[in-house]
Each structure stands twice: as structure tokens, then as C-alpha cells.
Write a protein that holds these residues in place. Structure first.
Motif, PDB file in Angstrom:
ATOM      1  N   ALA A   9      17.668  41.579 -36.355  1.00 25.33           N
ATOM      2  CA  ALA A   9      18.449  40.495 -35.756  1.00 25.33           C
ATOM      3  C   ALA A   9      19.883  40.501 -36.276  1.00 25.33           C
ATOM      4  O   ALA A   9      20.839  40.306 -35.512  1.00 25.33           O
ATOM      5  CB  ALA A   9      17.786  39.147 -36.036  1.00 25.33           C
ATOM      6  N   ALA A  10      20.056  40.717 -37.570  1.00 26.27           N
ATOM      7  CA  ALA A  10      21.402  40.790 -38.131  1.00 26.27           C
ATOM      8  C   ALA A  10      22.180  41.939 -37.499  1.00 26.27           C
ATOM      9  O   ALA A  10      23.374  41.805 -37.179  1.00 26.27           O
ATOM     10  CB  ALA A  10      21.331  40.960 -39.647  1.00 26.27           C
ATOM     11  N   ALA A  11      21.504  43.061 -37.272  1.00 25.57           N
ATOM     12  CA  ALA A  11      22.170  44.206 -36.647  1.00 25.57           C
ATOM     13  C   ALA A  11      22.536  43.910 -35.196  1.00 25.57           C
ATOM     14  O   ALA A  11      23.631  44.255 -34.736  1.00 25.57           O
ATOM     15  CB  ALA A  11      21.261  45.427 -36.720  1.00 25.57           C
ATOM     16  N   ALA A  12      21.629  43.255 -34.466  1.00 24.18           N
ATOM     17  CA  ALA A  12      21.891  42.944 -33.056  1.00 24.18           C
ATOM     18  C   ALA A  12      23.056  41.969 -32.910  1.00 24.18           C
ATOM     19  O   ALA A  12      23.897  42.114 -32.013  1.00 24.18           O
ATOM     20  CB  ALA A  12      20.635  42.357 -32.412  1.00 24.18           C
ATOM     21  N   LEU A  13      23.121  40.974 -33.773  1.00 17.16           N
ATOM     22  CA  LEU A  13      24.235  40.022 -33.730  1.00 17.16           C
ATOM     23  C   LEU A  13      25.539  40.710 -34.117  1.00 17.16           C
ATOM     24  O   LEU A  13      26.584  40.494 -33.492  1.00 17.16           O
ATOM     25  CB  LEU A  13      23.942  38.849 -34.669  1.00 17.16           C
ATOM     26  N   GLY A  14      25.478  41.546 -35.141  1.00 10.34           N
ATOM     27  CA  GLY A  14      26.674  42.259 -35.561  1.00 10.34           C
ATOM     28  C   GLY A  14      27.199  43.204 -34.492  1.00 10.34           C
ATOM     29  O   GLY A  14      28.412  43.387 -34.355  1.00 10.34           O
ATOM     30  N   ALA A  15      26.280  43.780 -33.710  1.00 10.70           N
ATOM     31  CA  ALA A  15      26.694  44.689 -32.653  1.00 10.70           C
ATOM     32  C   ALA A  15      27.495  43.974 -31.576  1.00 10.70           C
ATOM     33  O   ALA A  15      28.260  44.609 -30.845  1.00 10.70           O
ATOM     34  CB  ALA A  15      25.463  45.356 -32.029  1.00 10.70           C
ATOM     35  N   ARG A  16      27.320  42.664 -31.476  1.00 10.43           N
ATOM     36  CA  ARG A  16      28.097  41.865 -30.517  1.00 10.43           C
ATOM     37  C   ARG A  16      29.309  41.214 -31.197  1.00 10.43           C
ATOM     38  O   ARG A  16      29.888  40.264 -30.690  1.00 10.43           O
ATOM     39  CB  ARG A  16      27.211  40.813 -29.870  1.00 10.43           C
ATOM     40  N   HIS A  17      29.622  41.693 -32.393  1.00 11.52           N
ATOM     41  CA  HIS A  17      30.813  41.266 -33.134  1.00 11.52           C
ATOM     42  C   HIS A  17      30.727  39.795 -33.565  1.00 11.52           C
ATOM     43  O   HIS A  17      31.748  39.106 -33.623  1.00 11.52           O
ATOM     44  CB  HIS A  17      32.074  41.508 -32.308  1.00 11.52           C
ATOM     45  N   LEU A  49      25.598  41.701 -43.299  1.00  6.61           N
ATOM     46  CA  LEU A  49      25.859  40.282 -43.489  1.00  6.61           C
ATOM     47  C   LEU A  49      27.328  40.030 -43.811  1.00  6.61           C
ATOM     48  O   LEU A  49      28.001  40.848 -44.437  1.00  6.61           O
ATOM     49  CB  LEU A  49      24.995  39.708 -44.621  1.00  6.61           C
ATOM     50  N   ASP A  50      27.786  38.855 -43.375  1.00  7.78           N
ATOM     51  CA  ASP A  50      29.135  38.406 -43.701  1.00  7.78           C
ATOM     52  C   ASP A  50      29.122  37.328 -44.775  1.00  7.78           C
ATOM     53  O   ASP A  50      30.176  36.997 -45.325  1.00  7.78           O
ATOM     54  CB  ASP A  50      29.825  37.867 -42.448  1.00  7.78           C
ATOM     55  N   GLY A  51      27.937  36.762 -45.046  1.00  6.36           N
ATOM     56  CA  GLY A  51      27.882  35.716 -46.043  1.00  6.36           C
ATOM     57  C   GLY A  51      26.465  35.213 -46.276  1.00  6.36           C
ATOM     58  O   GLY A  51      25.502  35.646 -45.644  1.00  6.36           O
ATOM     59  N   ILE A  52      26.361  34.275 -47.206  1.00  5.40           N
ATOM     60  CA  ILE A  52      25.125  33.559 -47.529  1.00  5.40           C
ATOM     61  C   ILE A  52      25.385  32.078 -47.272  1.00  5.40           C
ATOM     62  O   ILE A  52      26.413  31.544 -47.716  1.00  5.40           O
ATOM     63  CB  ILE A  52      24.733  33.759 -49.014  1.00  5.40           C
ATOM     64  N   GLN A  53      24.481  31.427 -46.552  1.00  8.71           N
ATOM     65  CA  GLN A  53      24.620  30.002 -46.247  1.00  8.71           C
ATOM     66  C   GLN A  53      23.442  29.247 -46.850  1.00  8.71           C
ATOM     67  O   GLN A  53      22.294  29.455 -46.453  1.00  8.71           O
ATOM     68  CB  GLN A  53      24.678  29.766 -44.734  1.00  8.71           C
ATOM     69  N   LEU A  54      23.729  28.374 -47.811  1.00  9.40           N
ATOM     70  CA  LEU A  54      22.669  27.628 -48.491  1.00  9.40           C
ATOM     71  C   LEU A  54      22.460  26.256 -47.865  1.00  9.40           C
ATOM     72  O   LEU A  54      23.409  25.529 -47.594  1.00  9.40           O
ATOM     73  CB  LEU A  54      23.018  27.463 -49.972  1.00  9.40           C
ATOM     74  N   ASP A  64      25.975  35.328 -27.595  1.00  2.92           N
ATOM     75  CA  ASP A  64      27.110  35.876 -26.866  1.00  2.92           C
ATOM     76  C   ASP A  64      27.428  35.023 -25.641  1.00  2.92           C
ATOM     77  O   ASP A  64      28.603  34.734 -25.355  1.00  2.92           O
ATOM     78  CB  ASP A  64      26.793  37.313 -26.449  1.00  2.92           C
ATOM     79  N   GLU A  65      26.390  34.617 -24.914  1.00  5.20           N
ATOM     80  CA  GLU A  65      26.597  33.796 -23.713  1.00  5.20           C
ATOM     81  C   GLU A  65      27.254  32.456 -24.040  1.00  5.20           C
ATOM     82  O   GLU A  65      28.027  31.921 -23.238  1.00  5.20           O
ATOM     83  CB  GLU A  65      25.257  33.559 -23.022  1.00  5.20           C
ATOM     84  N   GLN A  66      26.949  31.900 -25.205  1.00  2.00           N
ATOM     85  CA  GLN A  66      27.525  30.615 -25.586  1.00  2.00           C
ATOM     86  C   GLN A  66      28.897  30.756 -26.234  1.00  2.00           C
ATOM     87  O   GLN A  66      29.494  29.765 -26.652  1.00  2.00           O
ATOM     88  CB  GLN A  66      26.581  29.872 -26.555  1.00  2.00           C
ATOM     89  N   GLY A  67      29.409  31.972 -26.326  1.00  6.45           N
ATOM     90  CA  GLY A  67      30.735  32.190 -26.884  1.00  6.45           C
ATOM     91  C   GLY A  67      30.811  31.975 -28.378  1.00  6.45           C
ATOM     92  O   GLY A  67      31.874  31.615 -28.911  1.00  6.45           O
ATOM     93  N   LEU A  68      29.697  32.205 -29.084  1.00 11.78           N
ATOM     94  CA  LEU A  68      29.689  31.981 -30.528  1.00 11.78           C
ATOM     95  C   LEU A  68      30.417  33.108 -31.258  1.00 11.78           C
ATOM     96  O   LEU A  68      30.534  34.230 -30.766  1.00 11.78           O
ATOM     97  CB  LEU A  68      28.251  31.884 -31.041  1.00 11.78           C
ATOM     98  N   THR A  69      30.880  32.773 -32.438  1.00 13.68           N
ATOM     99  CA  THR A  69      31.493  33.770 -33.308  1.00 13.68           C
ATOM    100  C   THR A  69      30.728  33.921 -34.618  1.00 13.68           C
ATOM    101  O   THR A  69      30.967  34.862 -35.368  1.00 13.68           O
ATOM    102  CB  THR A  69      32.952  33.386 -33.638  1.00 13.68           C
ATOM    103  N   ARG A  70      29.792  32.988 -34.894  1.00 10.28           N
ATOM    104  CA  ARG A  70      29.063  33.029 -36.168  1.00 10.28           C
ATOM    105  C   ARG A  70      27.666  32.442 -35.977  1.00 10.28           C
ATOM    106  O   ARG A  70      27.495  31.448 -35.278  1.00 10.28           O
ATOM    107  CB  ARG A  70      29.833  32.244 -37.230  1.00 10.28           C
ATOM    108  N   VAL A  71      26.681  33.068 -36.634  1.00  7.70           N
ATOM    109  CA  VAL A  71      25.308  32.575 -36.616  1.00  7.70           C
ATOM    110  C   VAL A  71      24.793  32.513 -38.042  1.00  7.70           C
ATOM    111  O   VAL A  71      24.876  33.501 -38.790  1.00  7.70           O
ATOM    112  CB  VAL A  71      24.389  33.481 -35.766  1.00  7.70           C
ATOM    113  N   HIS A  72      24.261  31.345 -38.425  1.00  8.59           N
ATOM    114  CA  HIS A  72      23.561  31.195 -39.698  1.00  8.59           C
ATOM    115  C   HIS A  72      22.098  31.544 -39.423  1.00  8.59           C
ATOM    116  O   HIS A  72      21.364  30.753 -38.820  1.00  8.59           O
ATOM    117  CB  HIS A  72      23.693  29.773 -40.222  1.00  8.59           C
ATOM    118  N   LEU A  73      21.677  32.713 -39.836  1.00  9.18           N
ATOM    119  CA  LEU A  73      20.380  33.285 -39.477  1.00  9.18           C
ATOM    120  C   LEU A  73      19.391  33.118 -40.621  1.00  9.18           C
ATOM    121  O   LEU A  73      19.615  33.626 -41.726  1.00  9.18           O
ATOM    122  CB  LEU A  73      20.562  34.773 -39.148  1.00  9.18           C
ATOM    123  N   ALA A  74      18.290  32.419 -40.358  1.00  6.32           N
ATOM    124  CA  ALA A  74      17.311  32.118 -41.406  1.00  6.32           C
ATOM    125  C   ALA A  74      16.710  33.401 -41.975  1.00  6.32           C
ATOM    126  O   ALA A  74      16.134  34.215 -41.252  1.00  6.32           O
ATOM    127  CB  ALA A  74      16.208  31.230 -40.852  1.00  6.32           C
TER     128      ALA A  74
END
Length: 372
Positions: free
Chosen positions: A66-74, A108-113, A39-49
Motif C-alpha cells: 500500500a505504501a508503494a502504491a500510494l507513493g507511485a501516485r506521488h 515512507l515520508d514520516g511517522i504519525q502517532l 488520487d481521485e480525491q486530490g489528496l497529497t498525503r495519507v496517514h496509513l495504519a
């Protein structure tokens, strides 16, 4: 941070290896600190291992939280993973993805391979076979990804120049026919010039645009040893140069937010190093100024002495930062699991299902994203 960097890879988790063999023991990857950093870095997407069997055990619980915490910050969240063993058994990729989807429970919004056949010895001997197996992994994963979610892949910039076997166009064209998003990996420590990020990524970006596939451009912040050379990473240049060059990349492509940073741990270390240096200067300079402002009859250090104290303080802080970075380095149990070749071992399961692969999170060898 600027608006050019709006996504990142996050490979670490905070679970101690003593609790879970898949644990990395990196405390800042806990759900709260990770989400706050993004959130501090102004991100909109995280590829979470996502680990193997992401719906089981302490690391699986961390992934869901972690997925829930990131999603809670939109923030959009993709389950990130890749194992060279999947190239031999593409169904394993589908199994991994299914577990990640169950664990996140709709968050989740997606799968990143991140599967990299070009890192294997067989790539040079039979590149076409490596490409076919990689595309089979994409196809197998595509089959289990719900239509509401996206399938993404990491692809080095030079794949646009490699002919695809059995179908027209380049390997990148073949990948774009199978995915909804692509990260064009173009590691360099500068934006402009023949070997800069813009020149390396442009053919792939233009190809993705023509195919109508959303894209981002990956840049590196880890150590030169991990990156394969100082010219492939912003580790030595620092956070300010990363921001400046990322902005140049975004302006060159007319695409704000198009830069994806590799990776959470290394980027955080880069920013923390800047913060420590700034804090050192703030501690020294007011102390010197107080001699002038107090009105007391005390000795005020001369300019040379003051500057010497400032340099000593900065060197001390910088040294601690370098030690911290080395502590995060390759070969360390605490080191960040690079977008890497995951060494694996077969283990049984309580359910008696097919043998699973557990990621040991070993550091991958020298940077494979250079042209092969």
C-alpha cells in the motif's frame, strides 16, 4: 473533491482476520483501490495504519504494498499508529516505528502517532502524569525516526489550554517542540460559529504557526455513535457539506489543503451514498422523459406519480446506504478501526524477542477528542 481536503487517515486493511489476527477484511483498502481513491480525491498525503510487527505476515505485506502504491501516485505516506500500552513502555513505540520503516523500505515520508492518554481513566486523576508519559512516547519515537523523515502527532484542539508540567507553555507547546507536523483535531459539523471548526482550531493553529510547525485540521465523517454525537461529524450532512465547510476552513486560515479527513472507510461510504442517490435519480428521470419523446400513444404518468416513483427509488437506495453504514458500525467484525484505543494482548515471537503487542482493532469508546 475540493482542494481544501488533501490528507486523510486510513485505518483499515483488506486482509481477512482468518489469515492474520491484525486483518480487517475491508476490500477497498487493498493497495490499488486505496491509491485510486486518494488520487481521485486530490489528496497529497495519507496517514496509513501500520500494524504491530509491520515487517511480518500478510498485514505487513499489505502495508508495504500500500505504501508503494500510494507513493507511485506521488502521495506522501506516513506510518500511522498508536497504542495506550506505549504510555507505560515508550520503547514499544520505537519498536513499532522501526518495523514500519523496515517494511516500507524507504517508501515512507514520516511517522504519525495517535496516542491518546486523555482516553484513559487516569487522565482525570493525574493529568500531568499522562502528559509526561505521552511526551516520553514522542521522545522515544523521535530517536528512531531518520532525519529525512518527519514525526507527526494528532492533538485535540483543547491541548493549547492545558499547562505542560515541568516545562513552559501548554501541552501543545511541548508537543510542538518534539514533532515536525501536527494534526489539530477539531471535530465539528460546521466551520463557523463559536463551536465551529475555525474557532476551535484557531488558537492551536496560531501556536503551530508561531512555532514554525506545519499543521492540518482533522474533521470527522464516521457515524454519530462513533463520533460521540451528530455535532462532531459530517456523516449526516453528507459529502457536499463536508466539501463546503472544509473550503470555508481553508479560506479562514488562508491555507488550501489544510483539512485532513477521518477516515478512509467512512469517507468512502459518504461518497458512495451520494453516488447511489444520484444514480437513482438518473435512472428514474430518463424513464419518465421517454414517454414524452417516444411519440407512442402510451400513458404518461402524472407529475405526482412521477415524483412518487422518484422518491421511492431514492428511499430504496438511501435505505441500502444506511444498511451499509450500519454494517460498518461499531461492534461489527467488519467495522472500521477508529482512531481508537487499541486493545492489545501479549504474544510471543518466533525470534524469541521481547513480548509484542498485537492490535485487535477494536472500536474505541465514545469520541475522546472533546475537551477533557
Amino acid at each position: 473533491m475540493g482542494t481544501a481536503t488533501q490528507s486523510m487517515w486510513a485505518w483499515d486493511n483488506p486482509v481477512p482476520p482468518s489469515q492474520d489476527a491484525r486483518g480487517r477484511g475491508y476490500a477497498p483498502a487493498a493497495p490499488g483501490p486505496l491509491a485510486a481513491f486518494a488520487d481521485e480525491q486530490g489528496l497529497t498525503r495519507v496517514h496509513l495504519a501500520a500494524p504491530w510487527a509491520a515487517d511480518e505476515g500478510p498485514v505487513g505485506a499489505w502495508f508495504a504494498e500500500a505504501a508503494a502504491a500510494l507513493g507511485a501516485r506521488h502521495l506522501a505516506v506516513d506510518a500511522l499508529g498508536g497504542d495506550p500500552g506505549w504510555l507505560d513502555e515508550p520503547a514499544l513505540a520505537a519498536t513499532w516505528a522501526g518495523a514500519a520503516l523496515r517494511s516500507a523500505d524507504g517508501r515512507l515520508d514520516g511517522i504519525q502517532l495517535d496516542v491518546e492518554p486523555w482516553t484513559l481513566p487516569g487522565w482525570r486523576d493525574d493529568r500531568d502524569d499522562g502528559v509526561r508519559r505521552w511526551l516520553a512516547v514522542l521522545d522515544a519515537t523521535r530517536a528512531v525516526v531518520p532525519s529525512a523523515l518527519t514525526l507527526g502527532a494528532d492533538a485535540p484542539w483543547w491541548l493549547v489550554n492545558v499547562p505542560a508540567p515541568d516545562e513552559g507553555g501548554s501541552v501543545l507547546d511541548a508537543v510542538l517542540r518534539r514533532v515536525d507536523r501536527v494534526v489539530v483535531v477539531a471535530f465539528s459539523d460546521h466551520a463557523d460559529g463559536d463551536d465551529g471548526i475555525v474557532a476551535l482550531a484557531r488558537p492551536s493553529v496560531e501556536t503551530a504557526r508561531a512555532a514554525g510547525v506545519p499543521w492540518t485540521i482533522g474533521v470527522e465523517t464516521d457515524t454519530p455513535d462513533v463520533a460521540g454525537g451528530a455535532q462532531y461529524t459530517f456523516h449526516d450532512e453528507g459529502a457536499a457539506v463536508l466539501e463546503r465547510e472544509a473550503d470555508r476552513v481553508a479560506r479562514a486560515f488562508g491555507a488550501p489543503g489544510c483539512v485532513c479527513v477521518e477516515h478512509h472507510r467512512a469517507w468512502r461510504a459518504l461518497l458512495e451514498g451520494v453516488a447511489r442517490l444520484t444514480a437513482a435519480r438518473m435512472l428514474v428521470v430518463p424513464h419518465v422523459r421517454s414517454y414524452r419523446e417516444s411519440g407512442r400513444d402510451v400513458h404518461a404518468p402524472g407529475r405526482g406519480e412521477r415524483h412518487g416513483r422518484q422518491r421511492a427509488a431514492v428511499r430504496k437506495v438511501r435505505g441500502r446506504h444506511d444498511d451499509r453504514v450500519r454494517a460498518c458500525g461499531h461492534g461489527s467484525a467488519a467495522g472500521p478501526p477508529r482512531r481508537r484505543v487499541h486493545h492489545t494482548r501479549r504474544v510471543g515471537t518466533a525470534r524469541g524477542a521481547a513480548a509484542r503487542r498485537v492490535h485487535d482493532a477494536a472500536r474505541r469508546p465514545a469520541r475522546p477528542w472533546r475537551q477533557r
